[in-house]
Design an enzyme around this catalytic site. Sequence first.
Site, PDB file in Angstrom:
ATOM      1  N   GLN A  94       0.831  -1.210   0.000  1.00  0.00           N
ATOM      2  CA  GLN A  94       0.000   0.000   0.000  1.00  0.00           C
ATOM      3  C   GLN A  94       0.869   1.265   0.000  1.00  0.00           C
ATOM      4  O   GLN A  94       0.412   2.332   0.387  1.00  0.00           O
ATOM      5  CB  GLN A  94      -0.901   0.000   1.238  1.00  0.00           C
ATOM      6  CG  GLN A  94      -1.827  -1.190   1.331  1.00  0.00           C
ATOM      7  CD  GLN A  94      -3.045  -1.002   0.447  1.00  0.00           C
ATOM      8  OE1 GLN A  94      -3.485   0.094   0.222  1.00  0.00           O
ATOM      9  NE2 GLN A  94      -3.583  -2.104  -0.052  1.00  0.00           N
ATOM     10  N   SER A  95       2.106   1.177  -0.427  1.00  0.00           N
ATOM     11  CA  SER A  95       3.074   2.268  -0.319  1.00  0.00           C
ATOM     12  C   SER A  95       2.694   3.488  -1.162  1.00  0.00           C
ATOM     13  O   SER A  95       2.653   3.419  -2.388  1.00  0.00           O
ATOM     14  CB  SER A  95       4.462   1.779  -0.741  1.00  0.00           C
ATOM     15  OG  SER A  95       5.361   2.858  -0.793  1.00  0.00           O
ATOM     16  N   ASN A  96       2.433   4.608  -0.483  1.00  0.00           N
ATOM     17  CA  ASN A  96       2.185   5.866  -1.198  1.00  0.00           C
ATOM     18  C   ASN A  96       3.445   6.333  -1.917  1.00  0.00           C
ATOM     19  O   ASN A  96       3.371   6.885  -3.010  1.00  0.00           O
ATOM     20  CB  ASN A  96       1.727   6.955  -0.228  1.00  0.00           C
ATOM     21  CG  ASN A  96       0.322   6.734   0.262  1.00  0.00           C
ATOM     22  OD1 ASN A  96      -0.434   5.974  -0.320  1.00  0.00           O
ATOM     23  ND2 ASN A  96      -0.026   7.402   1.334  1.00  0.00           N
ATOM     24  N   ALA A  98       5.820   4.482  -3.257  1.00  0.00           N
ATOM     25  CA  ALA A  98       5.989   3.706  -4.493  1.00  0.00           C
ATOM     26  C   ALA A  98       4.996   4.175  -5.559  1.00  0.00           C
ATOM     27  O   ALA A  98       5.350   4.305  -6.734  1.00  0.00           O
ATOM     28  CB  ALA A  98       5.821   2.214  -4.217  1.00  0.00           C
TER      29      ALA A  98
END
Length: 118
Positions: A94-96, A98
Amino acid sequence: MGSLDILDILERRWFLYMDLIRKKFPVINLAHLPTPFDEASKLSNFLGGPKIFFKRDDLTGLSCGGNKIRKLEFLIADALEKKADYVVTGGGTQSNHACQTASVCELPRNEFVGFLSH
């Protein structure tokens, strides 16, 4: 001194600081700036304390917004200056960061490689 005066001072100091940094390092403009300061009056009242303000970096635009775009303005400029073919980053599923990095890499057509874990 009213809250508008305080916001004015904060905004001016922020831009002076950022101008100094932008003159020292390569930068590419990606964020929709300036983002506003919003007063958290209910939180201030609840805590019985001073006025509290939030810098609204969720309004920087591009992908899901957030403060990561400010860092990417410098990282992507450095990658372009060094003629990098790939930009590699890592994070959770869920990396913002990335997500924003992938979006930013589409602008100058760099290849993006993301390593995500859960």
